[in-house]
Design a protein around this motif. Structure first.
Motif, PDB file in Angstrom:
ATOM      1  N   ILE A 181     -25.799 -53.868  16.504  1.00 60.87           N
ATOM      2  CA  ILE A 181     -24.903 -52.716  16.586  1.00 60.87           C
ATOM      3  C   ILE A 181     -25.064 -52.167  17.989  1.00 60.87           C
ATOM      4  CG2 ILE A 181     -24.310 -50.438  15.703  1.00 60.87           C
ATOM      5  CD1 ILE A 181     -25.579 -51.257  13.034  1.00 60.87           C
ATOM      6  N   GLU A 182     -23.959 -52.085  18.712  1.00 67.78           N
ATOM      7  CA  GLU A 182     -24.035 -51.623  20.098  1.00 67.78           C
ATOM      8  C   GLU A 182     -22.987 -50.552  20.359  1.00 67.78           C
ATOM      9  OE1 GLU A 182     -22.736 -54.681  22.991  1.00 67.78           O
ATOM     10  OE2 GLU A 182     -22.157 -55.839  21.224  1.00 67.78           O
ATOM     11  N   GLN A 183     -23.310 -49.689  21.293  1.00 62.07           N
ATOM     12  CA  GLN A 183     -22.353 -48.679  21.731  1.00 62.07           C
ATOM     13  C   GLN A 183     -21.639 -49.237  22.951  1.00 62.07           C
ATOM     14  OE1 GLN A 183     -23.934 -44.778  22.079  1.00 62.07           O
ATOM     15  NE2 GLN A 183     -21.978 -43.879  22.632  1.00 62.07           N
ATOM     16  N   ILE A 184     -20.304 -49.370  22.842  1.00 62.24           N
ATOM     17  CA  ILE A 184     -19.544 -49.988  23.930  1.00 62.24           C
ATOM     18  C   ILE A 184     -18.680 -48.968  24.660  1.00 62.24           C
ATOM     19  CG2 ILE A 184     -19.558 -52.291  22.941  1.00 62.24           C
ATOM     20  CD1 ILE A 184     -16.752 -51.747  21.864  1.00 62.24           C
ATOM     21  N   GLY A 185     -18.807 -47.723  24.312  1.00 64.68           N
ATOM     22  CA  GLY A 185     -18.074 -46.640  24.956  1.00 64.68           C
ATOM     23  C   GLY A 185     -18.578 -45.329  24.389  1.00 64.68           C
ATOM     24  N   GLU A 186     -18.062 -44.254  24.923  1.00 62.16           N
ATOM     25  CA  GLU A 186     -18.541 -42.937  24.478  1.00 62.16           C
ATOM     26  C   GLU A 186     -18.348 -42.743  22.976  1.00 62.16           C
ATOM     27  OE1 GLU A 186     -17.652 -38.244  25.318  1.00 62.16           O
ATOM     28  OE2 GLU A 186     -17.286 -39.680  26.926  1.00 62.16           O
ATOM     29  N   ASN A 187     -17.215 -43.154  22.443  1.00 69.33           N
ATOM     30  CA  ASN A 187     -16.925 -42.997  21.020  1.00 69.33           C
ATOM     31  C   ASN A 187     -16.625 -44.332  20.347  1.00 69.33           C
ATOM     32  OD1 ASN A 187     -17.187 -40.147  20.882  1.00 69.33           O
ATOM     33  ND2 ASN A 187     -15.182 -39.940  21.838  1.00 69.33           N
ATOM     34  N   GLU A 222     -14.515 -46.832  15.894  1.00 70.38           N
ATOM     35  CA  GLU A 222     -14.248 -45.685  16.762  1.00 70.38           C
ATOM     36  C   GLU A 222     -14.639 -44.421  16.030  1.00 70.38           C
ATOM     37  OE1 GLU A 222     -10.604 -43.681  19.351  1.00 70.38           O
ATOM     38  OE2 GLU A 222     -10.255 -45.513  18.195  1.00 70.38           O
ATOM     39  N   ARG A 223     -15.327 -43.555  16.750  1.00 71.40           N
ATOM     40  CA  ARG A 223     -15.756 -42.270  16.186  1.00 71.40           C
ATOM     41  C   ARG A 223     -14.787 -41.188  16.642  1.00 71.40           C
ATOM     42  NH1 ARG A 223     -20.896 -41.030  18.578  1.00 71.40           N
ATOM     43  NH2 ARG A 223     -21.694 -42.604  17.182  1.00 71.40           N
ATOM     44  N   HIS A 224     -14.154 -40.543  15.674  1.00 76.05           N
ATOM     45  CA  HIS A 224     -13.262 -39.431  15.972  1.00 76.05           C
ATOM     46  C   HIS A 224     -14.041 -38.138  15.861  1.00 76.05           C
ATOM     47  CE1 HIS A 224      -9.692 -41.945  15.970  1.00 76.05           C
ATOM     48  NE2 HIS A 224     -10.153 -42.530  14.864  1.00 76.05           N
ATOM     49  N   GLU A 225     -13.927 -37.319  16.888  1.00 76.32           N
ATOM     50  CA  GLU A 225     -14.616 -36.043  16.868  1.00 76.32           C
ATOM     51  C   GLU A 225     -13.946 -35.131  15.848  1.00 76.32           C
ATOM     52  OE1 GLU A 225     -17.392 -35.188  18.514  1.00 76.32           O
ATOM     53  OE2 GLU A 225     -17.445 -37.216  19.346  1.00 76.32           O
ATOM     54  N   PRO A 226     -14.707 -34.620  14.896  1.00 75.19           N
ATOM     55  CA  PRO A 226     -14.094 -33.739  13.891  1.00 75.19           C
ATOM     56  C   PRO A 226     -13.738 -32.390  14.505  1.00 75.19           C
ATOM     57  CG  PRO A 226     -16.462 -33.838  13.576  1.00 75.19           C
ATOM     58  CD  PRO A 226     -16.124 -34.817  14.671  1.00 75.19           C
ATOM     59  N   GLU A 227     -12.651 -31.833  13.998  1.00 74.30           N
ATOM     60  CA  GLU A 227     -12.270 -30.501  14.447  1.00 74.30           C
ATOM     61  C   GLU A 227     -13.194 -29.496  13.769  1.00 74.30           C
ATOM     62  OE1 GLU A 227      -8.169 -29.541  13.921  1.00 74.30           O
ATOM     63  OE2 GLU A 227      -7.515 -31.509  14.605  1.00 74.30           O
ATOM     64  N   ILE A 228     -13.675 -28.576  14.551  1.00 70.95           N
ATOM     65  CA  ILE A 228     -14.559 -27.560  14.003  1.00 70.95           C
ATOM     66  C   ILE A 228     -13.704 -26.482  13.358  1.00 70.95           C
ATOM     67  CG2 ILE A 228     -16.301 -25.823  14.546  1.00 70.95           C
ATOM     68  CD1 ILE A 228     -17.195 -27.653  16.836  1.00 70.95           C
ATOM     69  N   GLU A 229     -13.963 -26.279  12.097  1.00 71.09           N
ATOM     70  CA  GLU A 229     -13.190 -25.301  11.344  1.00 71.09           C
ATOM     71  C   GLU A 229     -14.091 -24.123  10.998  1.00 71.09           C
ATOM     72  OE1 GLU A 229     -11.307 -24.931   6.914  1.00 71.09           O
ATOM     73  OE2 GLU A 229     -11.192 -26.871   7.898  1.00 71.09           O
TER      74      GLU A 229
END
Length: 143
Positions: free
Chosen positions: A38-44, A121-128
């Motif tokens: 498992i590798e990180q290939i970008g910020e997200n 891809e990791r989507h940043e959750p909206e802070i509610e």
């Protein structure tokens, strides 16, 4: 033999689902086949790479069940005619599960030189932020 619950604190309400997920992960990580990175290939962006030498694309399947990424392989070769002097390449079926956190989405998969790459891809959750109104309860005292 009873085991102590990880999320047994009264301050952690509703986390029994996560405890079940951790149990599933512990059970699925016991088998080391096929090996994977498992590798990180970008910020997200993440990539899971599985060594699936000997499998064709038709013999592999990738599904998402609830919050689990399931990768299965079933080798359909009829090996009854082959005589092996040494057999070092595993050709058994496998099932590998990865628990996906909320906000992780599978964006694609490809095969290259016996390696299966699954891109995430990791989507940043909206802070509610919600404000909870505080009501009052009026009690009538007996006079």
């Amino acid at each position: 033999m009873s085991r102590m619950a990880t999320f047994n604190s009264p301050l952690l309400l509703g986390f029994d689902h996560f405890e079940r997920i951790l149990d599933r992960v512990a059970k699925s990580s016991a088998d080391g086949y096929p090996p994977y990175n498992i590798e990180q290939i970008g910020e997200n962006h993440l990539r899971i790479t599985l060594a699936v030498a000997g499998f064709t694309m038709d013999e592999l399947s990738i599904t998402i069940e609830e919050n689990q990424l399931m990768i299965r392989g079933q080798n359909n070769d009829d090996e009854s005619e082959r005589v092996y002097l040494h057999r070092g390449i595993a050709a058994r079926q496998f099932q590998r599960a990865f628990v996906l956190a909320e906000g992780i989405e599978v964006v694609g998969a490809n095969m290259d030189n016996g390696l299966l790459h699954v891109d995430l891809e990791r989507h940043e959750p909206e802070i509610e932020v919600r404000t909870i109104p505080i009501g009052s309860t009026k009690t009538i005292d007996a006079q």
